[in-house]
Design an enzyme around this catalytic site. Structure first.
Site, PDB file in Angstrom:
ATOM      1  N   GLU B  52       0.816  -1.217   0.000  1.00 45.39           N
ATOM      2  CA  GLU B  52       0.000   0.000   0.000  1.00 45.39           C
ATOM      3  C   GLU B  52       0.849   1.267   0.000  1.00 45.39           C
ATOM      4  O   GLU B  52       0.473   2.279  -0.584  1.00 45.39           O
ATOM      5  CB  GLU B  52      -0.961   0.019   1.183  1.00 45.39           C
ATOM      6  CG  GLU B  52      -2.104  -0.986   1.070  1.00 45.39           C
ATOM      7  CD  GLU B  52      -1.771  -2.359   1.628  1.00 45.39           C
ATOM      8  OE1 GLU B  52      -0.574  -2.602   1.953  1.00 45.39           O
ATOM      9  OE2 GLU B  52      -2.676  -3.194   1.747  1.00 45.39           O
ATOM     10  N   PHE B 114     -11.830  -6.815  13.757  1.00 44.95           N
ATOM     11  CA  PHE B 114     -10.747  -7.281  12.903  1.00 44.95           C
ATOM     12  C   PHE B 114     -10.415  -6.221  11.836  1.00 44.95           C
ATOM     13  O   PHE B 114     -11.300  -5.729  11.156  1.00 44.95           O
ATOM     14  CB  PHE B 114     -11.144  -8.602  12.245  1.00 44.95           C
ATOM     15  CG  PHE B 114     -10.102  -9.134  11.306  1.00 44.95           C
ATOM     16  CD1 PHE B 114      -8.854  -9.530  11.777  1.00 44.95           C
ATOM     17  CD2 PHE B 114     -10.355  -9.224   9.939  1.00 44.95           C
ATOM     18  CE1 PHE B 114      -7.886 -10.003  10.913  1.00 44.95           C
ATOM     19  CE2 PHE B 114      -9.384  -9.702   9.068  1.00 44.95           C
ATOM     20  CZ  PHE B 114      -8.144 -10.099   9.557  1.00 44.95           C
ATOM     21  N   GLN B 115      -9.149  -5.893  11.738  1.00 42.58           N
ATOM     22  CA  GLN B 115      -8.640  -4.888  10.784  1.00 42.58           C
ATOM     23  C   GLN B 115      -9.275  -3.505  10.969  1.00 42.58           C
ATOM     24  O   GLN B 115      -9.486  -2.768  10.014  1.00 42.58           O
ATOM     25  CB  GLN B 115      -8.772  -5.375   9.337  1.00 42.58           C
ATOM     26  CG  GLN B 115      -7.873  -6.586   9.072  1.00 42.58           C
ATOM     27  CD  GLN B 115      -7.704  -6.931   7.611  1.00 42.58           C
ATOM     28  OE1 GLN B 115      -8.591  -6.686   6.795  1.00 42.58           O
ATOM     29  NE2 GLN B 115      -6.568  -7.517   7.275  1.00 42.58           N
ATOM     30  N   LYS B 164     -17.800  -0.271   5.755  1.00 38.35           N
ATOM     31  CA  LYS B 164     -18.254  -1.319   4.830  1.00 38.35           C
ATOM     32  C   LYS B 164     -19.756  -1.215   4.560  1.00 38.35           C
ATOM     33  O   LYS B 164     -20.197  -1.383   3.424  1.00 38.35           O
ATOM     34  CB  LYS B 164     -17.897  -2.687   5.411  1.00 38.35           C
ATOM     35  CG  LYS B 164     -17.987  -3.787   4.372  1.00 38.35           C
ATOM     36  CD  LYS B 164     -17.292  -5.050   4.821  1.00 38.35           C
ATOM     37  CE  LYS B 164     -17.380  -6.111   3.733  1.00 38.35           C
ATOM     38  NZ  LYS B 164     -16.701  -7.348   4.125  1.00 38.35           N
ATOM     39  N   MET B 486      24.504   8.418   2.098  1.00 37.62           N
ATOM     40  CA  MET B 486      24.404   9.753   2.681  1.00 37.62           C
ATOM     41  C   MET B 486      24.655   9.703   4.189  1.00 37.62           C
ATOM     42  O   MET B 486      25.356  10.559   4.739  1.00 37.62           O
ATOM     43  CB  MET B 486      23.037  10.369   2.376  1.00 37.62           C
ATOM     44  CG  MET B 486      22.937  11.835   2.757  1.00 37.62           C
ATOM     45  SD  MET B 486      24.191  12.872   1.959  1.00 37.62           S
ATOM     46  CE  MET B 486      23.291  13.491   0.537  1.00 37.62           C
TER      47      MET B 486
END
Lengths: 177, 574
Positions: B52, B114-115, B164, B486
């Site tokens: 993502e 959940f999630q 949802k 760097m």
């Protein structure tokens, strides 16, 4: 130099906005001394009154960062001399041991406080004033059995004569362009 | 009116906004959205990233190349938290994105379902605007608001969390673009007297310097800036993010500003008597120590975000508003001038840098290949007709210094956040943007060349999968020094060469590319470098070129932390 400043913020009433505003203070490590939110005189417009102790530059930067938020209509920054502030405090005092004379009544009268309820076990006093007035009053109550003390955030009216409605009209005019 | 599902309403809103490409990754709470997408594949291309974070970087690059906002769809919970870095990155560089995340059904909010994560809360400090949608009937209106907020004023990221149940219930669909938001004035009026004063300041200056920032590219105001610069005759420098706004070889261009910028533009910042900052925010990487910045100069700040004005460097005069409008009012009011003597002062410093740094970096006689040689060859071979993408670190600074840009928005890099791992997905996003571009766009056939390091490449190397799935011909140049260059340079200069955790044991990148079916080659010798780059550029398809470079190279000149711009070191002491 750090001073006391008051921010008066007008917003749309949007979920999560308090969080959006408060994280701006967190980001800049400025502590919120008091905060009050309430509806304003214009329908649908909410107001926040926030007091902080900081430098003028930091306060002005915070003001701009707050005003930048999408739902913030306008944010004003005031020094102490530009506002007329009031806070309200409630004191719950045990009635036990109150029998001795009328010294509490005298104190209440002299301090322009008032008793708002009397119960068998306690009474509740309300004191409206500046933060200093309230602190002084609390100190004077030291001889009594103060069981609870709570103080509101600050509310203000400002000395400049601008009107919320005018700012809103100005915003609407700019939006139309 | 026919009812539609909330999920359909999301996609119909995208279509109303003229979006035909989205980046994303499916997951539990966005299954309804992906189901709706299945039926609209002819109208909306979905680019399936492999992570993502990468999806958001891809959408960002897509937005920068096309000038349209980027759109990204991720699931709730880990999908959303993975997206956070991408969101912060795009917002800090003011790129318009709409990031749509799933959320558990509204009945489960706050139950640690959940999630479930509080995406709305998490995104607040790093997004321009966030909203939670819990009802299908709110989708169209909030989407319209989201697009308007993302692209207008100082653009940024809008995060929409959609539960949802909102996706699976039905609603009427009515879409009204750019709704009026009373509290939001993205394009403030610019008072005429401010323009008059600004013109006066400019006309009176003897040693003025223009600073061009990313705002010029975001506002697509390159033409307006070009006219302003050329009429005024004032030398200009660009920030890292402002690179490519005007051609690198423009006669008034005195180079990049800031920590690893050009010697001339930094050294003379404190000789200028007027600094005209256009669409930039005086980042600490540009100013060095602020108390010693622009010490002789008045500051004229032209900027759309009021909260940037006076934030770091206080302005003597500010023009708060859209750059294109501001410059269109200002240019006619300034005198046509030249500052030949002042401009020549920059040349003296440039000559020093050319002899002592640039020639050594790009035409080295050291045994090992230097990063600058690779960038210089790519620059010469593409003549500015390329989209250059970088990761973060030495590869980024060397590409910024030595690639000669010719066209606006042909340099994509992570400026404000400095996100290692940005490069590869950003290159993918740029190539996807080209894929769906009309033939009339001159950028359509530019090669997308990524300069990355071995460290940054490995932070999102999974995107090789997206490259083969989308068949995008990204040219990946890994400047491999087997160290975090760097950080190592800083350890060398400031930490007594104590190289703490900057050595990398790397995989065989050529084999890695081949595992994905991507053509790849490794170069170790200088004589093979130019032919290898030529082969990469001529190859029809994605290509990975691993170039083994000198790990002791330092990016110079350099303004050390805590130093002022004119204390810039031209060469390193050892």
């Amino acid at each position: 130099m750090n001073r006391k400043y008051t921010l008066l913020i007008y917003t749309e009433n949007h979920v999560g906005l308090l969080n959006r505003i408060s994280i701006i203070f967190t980001r800049h490590k400025v502590n919120i001394e008091s905060l009050n939110t309430s509806p304003s005189m214009e329908e649908g417009v909410h107001s926040f009154v926030i007091t902080i102790n900081t430098s003028l530059a930091q306060a002005e930067h915070l003001r701009k960062a707050i005003e930048k938020q999408v739902e913030v209509l306008k944010a004003f920054l005031y020094e102490e001399k530009q506002v007329i502030p009031m806070e309200v405090a409630l004191f719950k005092i045990s009635t036990e041991g109150l029998k001795s004379g009328n010294s509490l009544e005298k104190l209440i009268r002299e301090s322009s406080a008032r008793i708002i309820t009397v119960e068998p076990e306690f009474l509740v006093i309300e004191k409206t004033g500046t933060q200093n007035d309230i602190q002084d009053f609390l100190a004077q109550l030291s001889d009594f059995d103060v069981r609870e003390f709570i103080q509101s955030g600050r509310v203000i009216v400002t000395r400049p004569m601008g009107k919320l409605k005018d700012y809103l009209l100005d915003l609407e005019r700019q939006e139309e362009k | 009116m026919e009812k539609v599902l909330g999920a359909d309403a999301v996609l119909l809103s995208l279509i109303e906004e003229g979006q035909d490409t989205v980046f994303g990754y499916p997951g539990g709470t966005v299954i309804p959205l992906y189901d709706s997408l299945y039926g609209k594949r002819d109208k909306i291309h979905h680019i399936l990233a492999r992570h993502e974070q990468a999806a958001v970087h891809e959408a960002q690059a897509y937005a920068q190349v096309t000038g349209k906002p980027g759109v990204c769809i991720v699931t709730s919970g880990p999908g959303a938290t993975n997206a956070i870095t991408g969101i912060a990155n795009a917002n800090m560089d003011s790129v318009p994105l709409i990031v749509i995340t799933g959320q558990v059904g509204s009945a489960f909010l706050g139950t640690d379902a959940f999630q479930e994560t509080d995406v709305f809360g998490l995104s607040m400090p790093i997004a321009k605007w966030s909203a939670q949608i819990t009802k299908a009937e709110d989708i169209a209106e909030t989407m319209a608001k989201a697009f308007y907020i993302a692209v207008s004023g100082r653009p940024g990221v809008v995060v929409l969390e959609i539960t949802k149940n909102a996706l699976t219930s039905t609603t009427d669909f009515v879409y009204k673009k750019a709704p009026v938001i009373r509290s939001y004035v993205p394009y403030p009026e610019i008072p005429g007297e401010v323009i008059d004063k600004a013109a006066e300041m400019i006309n009176a200056a003897e040693k003025p310097l223009i600073l061009i920032g990313h705002g010029v590219l975001i506002a697509r105001a390159e033409k307006a800036v070009k006219e302003f610069v050329e009429k005024s005759g004032i030398p200009f420098g660009t920030t890292l993010m402002g690179l490519s706004a005007l051609p690198s070889d423009h006669p008034l261009n005195v180079g990049m500003l800031g920590m690893h910028g050009s010697y001339a533009s930094n050294m003379l910042t404190n000789q200028a008597d007027l600094i005209i900052a256009i669409g930039m925010r005086f980042s600490d990487r540009v100013t060095g120590k602020t108390s010693g910045y622009g010490t002789k100069a008045k500051i004229l700040h032209i900027e759309i975000d009021k909260s940037e004005i006076g934030k770091i460097i206080s302005a003597d005069l500010s023009v708060h508003g859209d750059l294109k409008s501001a410059l269109s009012y200002l240019t006619p009011r300034i005198e046509k001038k030249t500052y030949n003597r002042w401009r020549k002062e920059f040349d003296k410093f440039y000559q020093m840098e050319l002899e002592q740094v640039i020639k050594k970096d790009t035409h080295s006689d050291l045994p090992l290949i230097q990063m600058g040689e690779a960038v210089d060859i790519v620059s010469r071979k593409t003549s500015g007709d390329a989209v250059v993408v970088t990761d973060v670190g030495q590869n980024q600074m060397v590409a910024a210094r030595y690639y000669k840009f010719k066209h606006p928005n042909t340099f994509l890099t992570s400026g404000g956040l400095g996100t290692m791992g940005f490069g590869l997905p950003a290159a993918v996003g740029a190539a996807v943007a080209q894929k769906f571009m009309p033939e009339t766009n001159k950028m359509k056939n530019f090669p997308v060349v990524l300069f990355t390091g071995d460290g940054g490449f490995q932070m999102n190397e999974q995107e090789l999968g997206t490259i083969i799935q989308e068949k995008v011909p990204v040219k990946m140049v890994i400047l491999n020094n087997s160290v975090l260059g760097m950080v190592r340079q800083w350890q060398n200069m400031f930490n007594g060469k104590r190289y703490s955790e900057t050595d990398l044991i790397n995989p065989d990148f050529v084999c890695l590319a081949k595992a994905y079916g991507i053509k790849a080659e490794r170069v170790e010798l200088r004589e093979d470098l130019e032919p290898a780059i030529q082969q990469m550029l001529s190859f029809d398809g994605p290509y990975l070129l691993e170039i083994m470079v000198d790990k002791d190279m330092k990016v110079m000149p350099f303004i050390a932390p805590g130093s002022t711009v004119d204390e810039m070191k031209l060469v390193s002491n050892d």
